[in-house]
Design a protein around this motif. Structure first.
Motif, PDB file in Angstrom:
ATOM      1  N   ILE A  98       0.391  -0.794  -0.406  1.00  0.00           N
ATOM      2  CA  ILE A  98      -0.321   0.362   0.095  1.00  0.00           C
ATOM      3  C   ILE A  98       0.825   1.775  -0.309  1.00  0.00           C
ATOM      4  N   ALA A  99       2.162   1.625   0.767  1.00  0.00           N
ATOM      5  CA  ALA A  99       2.743   2.307   0.536  1.00  0.00           C
ATOM      6  C   ALA A  99       3.696   2.635  -0.272  1.00  0.00           C
ATOM      7  N   PHE A 100       3.791   1.502  -1.317  1.00  0.00           N
ATOM      8  CA  PHE A 100       4.352   1.821  -2.380  1.00  0.00           C
ATOM      9  C   PHE A 100       3.433   2.183  -3.998  1.00  0.00           C
ATOM     10  N   GLN A 101       2.486   1.282  -3.545  1.00  0.00           N
ATOM     11  CA  GLN A 101       1.533   2.012  -4.268  1.00  0.00           C
ATOM     12  C   GLN A 101       1.514   3.332  -4.384  1.00  0.00           C
ATOM     13  N   ASP A 102       0.998   4.033  -2.828  1.00  0.00           N
ATOM     14  CA  ASP A 102       1.256   5.462  -3.258  1.00  0.00           C
ATOM     15  C   ASP A 102       2.131   6.188  -3.426  1.00  0.00           C
ATOM     16  N   ALA A 103       3.835   5.871  -3.385  1.00  0.00           N
ATOM     17  CA  ALA A 103       4.587   6.548  -3.690  1.00  0.00           C
ATOM     18  C   ALA A 103       5.146   6.582  -5.443  1.00  0.00           C
ATOM     19  N   HIS A 108       5.636  13.006  -9.566  1.00  0.00           N
ATOM     20  CA  HIS A 108       6.382  12.491  -9.179  1.00  0.00           C
ATOM     21  C   HIS A 108       6.228  10.986  -8.548  1.00  0.00           C
ATOM     22  N   GLY A 109       5.163   9.996  -8.809  1.00  0.00           N
ATOM     23  CA  GLY A 109       5.273   9.077  -9.186  1.00  0.00           C
ATOM     24  C   GLY A 109       5.704   7.918 -10.234  1.00  0.00           C
ATOM     25  N   ARG A 110       5.149   8.451 -11.560  1.00  0.00           N
ATOM     26  CA  ARG A 110       5.332   8.032 -12.505  1.00  0.00           C
ATOM     27  C   ARG A 110       7.313   7.724 -12.373  1.00  0.00           C
ATOM     28  N   LEU A 111       7.993   9.361 -11.788  1.00  0.00           N
ATOM     29  CA  LEU A 111       9.202   8.787 -11.778  1.00  0.00           C
ATOM     30  C   LEU A 111       9.873   8.047 -10.861  1.00  0.00           C
ATOM     31  N   LEU A 112       9.573   8.397  -9.950  1.00  0.00           N
ATOM     32  CA  LEU A 112       9.506   6.810  -8.772  1.00  0.00           C
ATOM     33  C   LEU A 112       9.394   5.471  -9.313  1.00  0.00           C
ATOM     34  N   LEU A 129       3.783  -2.080 -11.771  1.00  0.00           N
ATOM     35  CA  LEU A 129       3.515  -0.015 -11.511  1.00  0.00           C
ATOM     36  C   LEU A 129       5.091   0.261 -12.275  1.00  0.00           C
ATOM     37  N   CYS A 130       5.559  -0.766 -12.897  1.00  0.00           N
ATOM     38  CA  CYS A 130       7.333  -0.045 -12.779  1.00  0.00           C
ATOM     39  C   CYS A 130       7.564  -1.061 -14.372  1.00  0.00           C
ATOM     40  N   PRO A 131       7.415   0.080 -14.986  1.00  0.00           N
ATOM     41  CA  PRO A 131       7.608  -0.230 -16.780  1.00  0.00           C
ATOM     42  C   PRO A 131       9.052  -0.890 -17.062  1.00  0.00           C
TER      43      PRO A 131
END
Length: 449
Positions: free
Chosen positions: A100-105, A112-116, A146-148
């Protein structure tokens, strides 16, 4: 009044004196000091901050490097963003709370989320059925999607133990069975729509032998495979061969797999397999099959032991070998007498009885040898020829590395799962950048799960 009277005074005679003290001394006026204006502070460009933090990357102390990045993220807002980009290159998820924390980040609705999310190149996932807040299969698939740019994925699967009591010396066979569910169709669909990873590590500590085959079917892009734990079984003899052309394969299975399984797994790897690392000693038939089918392209071979003449003869058939790793302290002396000419890295174990004279001769004769790594077993530090090994390495310009810790020996003889022109391979920042540049995705991350 005498000397003592002068010091302590005399009460016979008192003299009174009036002294006027003027404390109003005048000084010439000082010129006012002209204060120079403070120049405006110039922040360090983030590119330089990134370069400094990357330069601190330590292959031997990854935990300390992670701690450095965490501290750097607390310096200021600009440093926080830069440090987070480095931290998110390696992600570990063990619970649903962590997901859940990773999904929010990495929320892709924000820049910023896309960059991470785009930064992640390595991910480790633990699917533990005994964990109260365990990570679900669908959350695992969603995290991957979520990590292309994901390049390497490590999955550890732990089955759920049956209820009961463990009695020392009386193992309960039913309790030792660790069941774990297979991945459902929806989870597999999300994984297929995500990044096409290149390296997979799968540790299966359950009775489910189907999970590995399910994941292998998801990613036809694999070039590196590392499997451990429960020995996989083919559901039938009519299964289509594994479609991937592997560059490297590592196995650490409880029981040596069948030759049929290895034929299925390496069917399309003839001509491409360069790295083969076996943590359990293969049968003579298995070693003969592997060498006869793939020995011509093998550049790195790792075996737990090689104490027979047949094993030494099989190794000598690998003419292109540039790295040989034997973890045991005993190896057939003839193994080192005719090593391939292009050998660059030699790793082996040594104890008080290891025959080191053939090794010393091999070091002296080799022209391409760059590194020698020794696992010092009990008594090995007192071997009478250990000093001769040091001298031979020093004279021939060979780097000698010694350790008495088996996990450390395995770590320093294993590099990142990327192509390498020299051996031993390493874990480095350049390799991480290579992973990020080579990663690709077939579809945009999906949100339907």
């Amino acid at each position: 009044m005498g000397y003592l009277g002068f010091i302590f005074g005399s009460s016979s005679r008192t003299t009174t004196q009036h002294v006027d003290v003027d404390l109003t001394t005048l000084y010439a006026p000082k010129k006012p000091v002209a204060r120079q204006p403070r120049p405006p502070s110039v922040p360090i460009p983030m590119e330089i901050v990134m370069s400094i933090l990357e330069a601190a990357f330590d292959t031997h102390e990854p935990a300390s490097f992670t701690g450095l990045l965490k501290n750097a993220s607390l310096v200021c807002r600009g440093w926080s963003a830069t440090a987070q980009r480095l931290l998110f290159r390696n992600v570990t998820l063990t619970t649903q709370t962590a997901y859940i924390a990773f999904q929010d980040a990495v929320n892709r609705a924000t820049p910023h989320g896309r960059l991470l999310g785009d930064t992640v190149v390595r991910m480790k996932v633990v699917l533990d059925q005994n964990q109260p807040y365990r990570l679900s299969h669908r959350s695992f698939a969603r995290a991957v999607s979520l990590c292309p740019n994901l390049y390497e994925l490590s999955v550890a699967l732990y089955g759920e133990g049956a209820p009961g009591l463990d009695i020392v010396g009386v193992p309960d066979a039913s309790r030792m069975k660790r069941s774990a569910p297979s991945f459902d169709d929806r989870t597999l669909a999300v994984l297929r729509a995500g990044p096409q990873i290149s390296a997979l590590q799968f540790s299966n500590w359950s009775d489910n032998s189907d999970s590995l085959l399910q994941l292998l079917d998801v990613w036809p892009s694999l070039t590196s495979l590392d499997i451990s734990g429960t020995t996989p079984q083919l559901p039938s003899d009519t299964v289509e061969p594994f479609p991937c052309a592997l560059r490297e394969l590592r196995t650490n299975l409880q029981v040596s797999p069948s030759i049929e399984f290895m034929r299925w797994l390496l069917h399309h790897s003839t001509g491409t397999l360069q790295v083969l690392d076996l943590a359990r000693e293969p049968t003579p038939e298995m070693l003969e099959y592997l060498v006869s089918e793939h020995g011509s392209t093998l550049e790195s071979l790792g075996l737990p032991a090689c104490g027979t003449h047949e094993g030494a003869a099989a190794v000598r058939k690998c003419a292109a070998l540039r790295e040989l790793k034997i973890e045991s302290a005993w190896a057939a002396p003839m193994l080192y007498k005719n090593l391939p000419r292009g050998i660059q890295h030699l790793a082996f174990g040594v104890d008080a009885d290891t025959p080191l004279q053939p090794v010393i001769q091999a070091i002296r004769k080799s022209e391409d040898l760059r590194v020698v790594t020794m696992q010092v077993w009990h008594g090995g530090q007192r071997h009478p020829l250990l000093a001769n090994v040091r001298i031979a390495c020093a004279i021939n310009g060979v780097d000698l590395r010694l350790t008495n810790d088996v996990p450390a020996f395995r770590a320093i003889t294993r590099g990142d799962p990327v192509p390498s022109a020299t051996y031993p391979r390493t874990r480095s920042l350049d390799n991480i950048l290579y992973m990020a540049s080579r990663a690709s995705s077939t579809n945009a991350p999906t949100t339907d799960i």
